[in-house]
Write a protein that holds these residues in place. Structure first.
Motif, PDB file in Angstrom:
ATOM      1  N   THR A  59       0.752  -1.310   0.126  1.00 39.15           N
ATOM      2  CA  THR A  59       0.005   0.016  -0.150  1.00 39.15           C
ATOM      3  C   THR A  59       0.951   1.223  -0.131  1.00 39.15           C
ATOM      4  OG1 THR A  59      -1.615  -1.192   1.279  1.00 39.15           O
ATOM      5  CG2 THR A  59      -1.818   0.997   1.093  1.00 39.15           C
ATOM      6  N   ALA A  60       1.897   1.336   0.969  1.00 36.50           N
ATOM      7  CA  ALA A  60       2.505   2.765   1.127  1.00 36.50           C
ATOM      8  C   ALA A  60       3.456   2.789  -0.205  1.00 36.50           C
ATOM      9  CB  ALA A  60       3.821   2.441   2.296  1.00 36.50           C
ATOM     10  N   THR A  61       3.832   1.742  -0.913  1.00 32.15           N
ATOM     11  CA  THR A  61       4.745   1.924  -1.926  1.00 32.15           C
ATOM     12  C   THR A  61       3.865   2.597  -3.205  1.00 32.15           C
ATOM     13  OG1 THR A  61       6.426   0.425  -1.294  1.00 32.15           O
ATOM     14  CG2 THR A  61       6.392   1.176  -3.703  1.00 32.15           C
ATOM     15  N   LEU A  62       2.818   1.841  -3.350  1.00 33.42           N
ATOM     16  CA  LEU A  62       1.851   2.301  -4.505  1.00 33.42           C
ATOM     17  C   LEU A  62       1.257   3.729  -4.440  1.00 33.42           C
ATOM     18  CD1 LEU A  62      -0.367  -0.809  -5.334  1.00 33.42           C
ATOM     19  CD2 LEU A  62       1.747  -0.088  -6.198  1.00 33.42           C
ATOM     20  N   CYS A  63       1.130   4.190  -2.962  1.00 34.84           N
ATOM     21  CA  CYS A  63       0.717   5.481  -2.574  1.00 34.84           C
ATOM     22  C   CYS A  63       1.689   6.420  -3.113  1.00 34.84           C
ATOM     23  CB  CYS A  63       0.364   5.578  -1.421  1.00 34.84           C
ATOM     24  SG  CYS A  63      -1.165   4.742  -0.839  1.00 34.84           S
ATOM     25  N   LEU A  64       2.845   6.179  -3.201  1.00 35.67           N
ATOM     26  CA  LEU A  64       4.005   7.037  -3.414  1.00 35.67           C
ATOM     27  C   LEU A  64       4.498   6.895  -4.775  1.00 35.67           C
ATOM     28  CD1 LEU A  64       6.345   6.671  -0.087  1.00 35.67           C
ATOM     29  CD2 LEU A  64       4.837   8.489  -0.741  1.00 35.67           C
ATOM     30  N   ASP A  65       4.358   5.854  -5.514  1.00 36.17           N
ATOM     31  CA  ASP A  65       4.689   5.564  -7.083  1.00 36.17           C
ATOM     32  C   ASP A  65       3.461   5.877  -7.822  1.00 36.17           C
ATOM     33  OD1 ASP A  65       7.161   4.408  -6.332  1.00 36.17           O
ATOM     34  OD2 ASP A  65       6.454   2.487  -6.705  1.00 36.17           O
ATOM     35  N   ASP A  66       2.313   6.233  -7.526  1.00 31.02           N
ATOM     36  CA  ASP A  66       1.301   6.462  -8.273  1.00 31.02           C
ATOM     37  C   ASP A  66       0.572   7.539  -7.620  1.00 31.02           C
ATOM     38  OD1 ASP A  66       1.304   4.364 -10.597  1.00 31.02           O
ATOM     39  OD2 ASP A  66       1.245   3.172  -8.660  1.00 31.02           O
ATOM     40  N   ASP A  67      -0.248   8.374  -8.712  1.00 32.48           N
ATOM     41  CA  ASP A  67      -0.940   9.669  -8.194  1.00 32.48           C
ATOM     42  C   ASP A  67      -2.487   9.083  -8.111  1.00 32.48           C
ATOM     43  OD1 ASP A  67      -1.692  12.087  -7.319  1.00 32.48           O
ATOM     44  OD2 ASP A  67      -1.187  12.872  -9.278  1.00 32.48           O
ATOM     45  N   PHE A  68      -2.739   8.591  -6.916  1.00 34.06           N
ATOM     46  CA  PHE A  68      -4.037   8.641  -6.700  1.00 34.06           C
ATOM     47  C   PHE A  68      -4.843   9.648  -5.897  1.00 34.06           C
ATOM     48  CE2 PHE A  68      -2.172   4.114  -6.275  1.00 34.06           C
ATOM     49  CZ  PHE A  68      -3.011   3.507  -6.898  1.00 34.06           C
ATOM     50  N   GLN A  69      -4.126  10.478  -5.410  1.00 31.74           N
ATOM     51  CA  GLN A  69      -4.871  11.868  -4.937  1.00 31.74           C
ATOM     52  C   GLN A  69      -5.165  12.657  -6.243  1.00 31.74           C
ATOM     53  OE1 GLN A  69      -1.760  13.137  -2.274  1.00 31.74           O
ATOM     54  NE2 GLN A  69      -1.831  11.466  -0.826  1.00 31.74           N
ATOM     55  N   GLY A  70      -4.462  12.816  -7.269  1.00 34.57           N
ATOM     56  CA  GLY A  70      -4.423  13.710  -8.287  1.00 34.57           C
ATOM     57  C   GLY A  70      -5.026  13.108  -9.556  1.00 34.57           C
ATOM     58  N   ASP A  71      -5.601  11.849  -9.739  1.00 31.95           N
ATOM     59  CA  ASP A  71      -5.871  11.381 -10.814  1.00 31.95           C
ATOM     60  C   ASP A  71      -7.617  11.731 -10.951  1.00 31.95           C
ATOM     61  OD1 ASP A  71      -7.262   9.317  -9.362  1.00 31.95           O
ATOM     62  OD2 ASP A  71      -6.020   7.642  -9.964  1.00 31.95           O
ATOM     63  N   GLU A  72      -8.130  11.497 -11.916  1.00 37.10           N
ATOM     64  CA  GLU A  72      -9.776  11.799 -11.998  1.00 37.10           C
ATOM     65  C   GLU A  72     -10.580  10.641 -11.433  1.00 37.10           C
ATOM     66  OE1 GLU A  72     -10.611  10.342 -16.697  1.00 37.10           O
ATOM     67  OE2 GLU A  72      -8.416  10.843 -15.806  1.00 37.10           O
ATOM     68  N   TYR A  73     -10.093   9.574 -10.713  1.00 39.48           N
ATOM     69  CA  TYR A  73     -10.953   8.575 -10.565  1.00 39.48           C
ATOM     70  C   TYR A  73     -11.021   8.366  -8.859  1.00 39.48           C
ATOM     71  CZ  TYR A  73     -10.412   6.661 -14.937  1.00 39.48           C
ATOM     72  OH  TYR A  73     -10.066   6.301 -16.292  1.00 39.48           O
ATOM     73  N   ASP A  74     -12.297   8.053  -8.470  1.00 38.34           N
ATOM     74  CA  ASP A  74     -12.500   7.775  -7.084  1.00 38.34           C
ATOM     75  C   ASP A  74     -12.778   6.229  -6.997  1.00 38.34           C
ATOM     76  OD1 ASP A  74     -15.128   7.385  -8.245  1.00 38.34           O
ATOM     77  OD2 ASP A  74     -15.941   9.392  -6.873  1.00 38.34           O
ATOM     78  N   VAL A  75     -13.144   5.729  -5.839  1.00 37.09           N
ATOM     79  CA  VAL A  75     -13.573   4.245  -5.682  1.00 37.09           C
ATOM     80  C   VAL A  75     -14.640   3.688  -6.721  1.00 37.09           C
ATOM     81  CG1 VAL A  75     -14.231   2.568  -3.969  1.00 37.09           C
ATOM     82  CG2 VAL A  75     -12.725   4.220  -3.381  1.00 37.09           C
ATOM     83  N   ARG A  76     -15.650   4.530  -6.604  1.00 37.97           N
ATOM     84  CA  ARG A  76     -16.917   3.901  -7.344  1.00 37.97           C
ATOM     85  C   ARG A  76     -16.472   4.145  -8.807  1.00 37.97           C
ATOM     86  NH1 ARG A  76     -19.963   0.807  -6.912  1.00 37.97           N
ATOM     87  NH2 ARG A  76     -18.940   0.222  -9.005  1.00 37.97           N
TER      88      ARG A  76
END
Length: 505
Positions: free
Chosen positions: A371-388
């Motif tokens: 989890t920690a590495t993916l959070c730093l390697d990819d931009d989940f915070q800034g992309d256009e997607y949410d969980v749904r």
């Protein structure tokens, strides 16, 4: 991106570790380009200690933050099996993840993966990347809290708006616990930092260039190393390759489709064996399978310790089994059990994937590092997607098992990383490793976890990439496929022989 340790090549072996006398330190390779702040790290000695039959272990010190080495240091645990002949150098090995223990992989399993010829020529070296296991480690939840996060029952049905809200709250608490219990390290378990650690290891092992065998997410470590240090690339094999050019949601959607494709191959196998518990034809088996996952939440199936076998956990167990064709007979037995309300095999698969041993006991922290590495390697915070919206895209790409698997995988990562206390790291604009020596990129045609298209793409992006295809099932190829792969990889490592065309093994 569920890539974790390469399950098809990692064996669960017991080993009694004993400490004995010290072995002479290796001489580090001079690094004239190193700044004054980094010089002490490259000048340290490596004190090898015997820690098992034919195994040496050591601890090295690396900067917490490679950009600001004065911030402090971390420890990296390293294991080594010396060459059976005269070593021509070291071969660094990583089993994947992110979160897999390279220390354990070399110590416990590499003899079952690497050929005798390869072990004769190289010292095989594994390490726990920053954040993992014996190295300075990420810490998030205790066993009971981890059980609640992974296996606890939600108040609301999967995919509903209320479930997403509930999930996001739980994942925000998880992210906060990781920050609280890990401290500053949590900001620096990204793949760029790991690649710089690999360069440090190379120098301390006394190698002018890095020789490396990386599986699964370990291929991204290797790709990052090649991009950052192309002049230090020796002989790199990236087996079960990732495509670093696509966004996180695309990675998950393509990967989940890979598990669907592997399931289709399994269903054909099951029907072909006769007495398939899912049906006598592939169409019937697919229909029964779909109905099973659609209805299992209402069946109330539990493990011996009271955990519920819901559609997410069952989907996770199926995906874990699909990592290797060797698991298919056990997968058939699992479906026989579930049909009569039993769950023993299903939880065996799920627990082995999570590293869960006894009741609420976890023997590694791979889930947290993943989890920690993916959070730093990819931009989940800034992309256009949410969980749904992300789940909708995955459902469209992978309607059989991938969508259910995503409840406990993509949805967890998307929600946790959106709440992560640290911003993602800046990534290279491209991954061509300009000027690097030839790099072998291995892809398996029906690999569920790292689809073949990723290997083709990566080989094309790397200026010196050479594609090697294994036509078969399962995750990764070297050590579990056929003689053609072994001969191709060994000839490259030992003799420097680069295929003039794809051998299509």
């Amino acid at each position: 991106m569920t890539l974790r340790p390469a399950l098809a090549t990692t064996l669960a072996l017991a080993l009694t570790v004993t400490l004995a006398g010290c072995i002479a330190p290796a001489a580090p390779t001079p690094e004239p380009e190193v700044s004054d702040g980094l010089a002490p790290f490259f000048e340290q000695g490596v004190d090898w200690t015997e820690c098992g039959e034919g195994v040496d272990c050591a601890t090295i010190v690396a900067p917490l933050d490679w950009e600001h080495p004065a911030m402090g240091s971390i420890e990296l645990a390293v294991s080594r099996i010396a060459a059976t002949g005269t070593a021509r150098g070291s071969l660094l090995v990583n089993p994947g993840g992110p979160g897999g223990s390279g220390f354990d992989f070399v110590r416990d399993s590499i003899r079952y993966v690497a050929s005798a010829d390869l072990m004769e020529e190289f010292d095989l070296v594994g390490w726990d990347p920053r954040g993992v296991g014996r190295s300075s480690a990420v810490e998030c939840l205790d066993g009971a809290a981890m059980d609640e996060l992974l296996f606890g029952q939600w108040d609301n049905a999967y995919e509903t708006k209320a479930w997403v809200t509930e999930l996001e709250a739980a994942e925000a608490e998880y992210a906060a616990a990781c920050a609280r219990n890990t401290g500053p390290l949590l900001e620096f378990v990204d793949s760029g930092s790991t690649a710089r650690d690999m360069n440090l290891l190379r120098a301390l092992l006394g190698d002018e260039k890095l020789n490396y065998l990386g599986f699964s997410y370990g291929t991204f470590f290797g790709t990052m190393f090649a991009e950052l240090f192309p002049e230090r690339v020796g002989r790199l094999v990236l087996d079960g390759a990732l495509d670093p050019s696509i966004g996180a949601l695309d990675w998950f959607a393509v990967q989940m489709k890979g598990f669907d494709d592997a399931l289709v191959a399994y269903l054909a196998f099951c029907v072909g064996q006769g007495n398939c518990p899912l049906g006598g034809t592939e169409a019937a088996a697919r229909s029964t399978f779909t109905n099973l996952l659609d209805t299992v939440d209402a069946k109330g199936i539990e493990s011996a310790d009271g955990r519920a076998l819901d559609s997410a956990t069952l989907g996770f167990a199926i995906a874990a089994a699909l990592y290797s064709e060797e698991n298919w007979p056990a997968l058939t037995s699992m479906f026989e059990e579930v049909a009569v309300g039993e769950s023993f095999i299903a939880f065996q698969f799920a627990d082995s994937y999570y590293g869960r041993g006894g009741t609420a006991e976890y023997d590694n922290n791979s889930f947290d590092v993943y989890t920690a590495t993916l959070c730093l390697d990819d931009d989940f915070q800034g992309d256009e997607y949410d969980v749904r919206s992300g789940l909708d895209a995955i459902d469209a790409a992978a309607p059989l098992v991938g969508g259910y698997f995503a409840f406990d995988d993509y949805a967890h990562v998307e929600a946790a990383c959106t709440a992560w206390p640290y911003a993602p790291k800046k990534q290279p604009g491209m991954y061509d490793a300009a000027g690097a020596d030839p790099i072998l990129v291995i892809g398996t045609t029906n690999d569920p976890a790292t689809p073949y298209a990723w290997a083709k793409s990566l080989a094309g992006q790397l200026e010196s990439g050479v594609l090697v295809t294994f036509n078969g099932e399962g995750h990764t190829a070297y050590g579990r496929s056929n003689g053609c792969i072994v001969e191709t990889v060994d000839a490259y490592f030992i003799d420097g022989t680069v295929p003039t065309s794809d051998p299509n093994c």
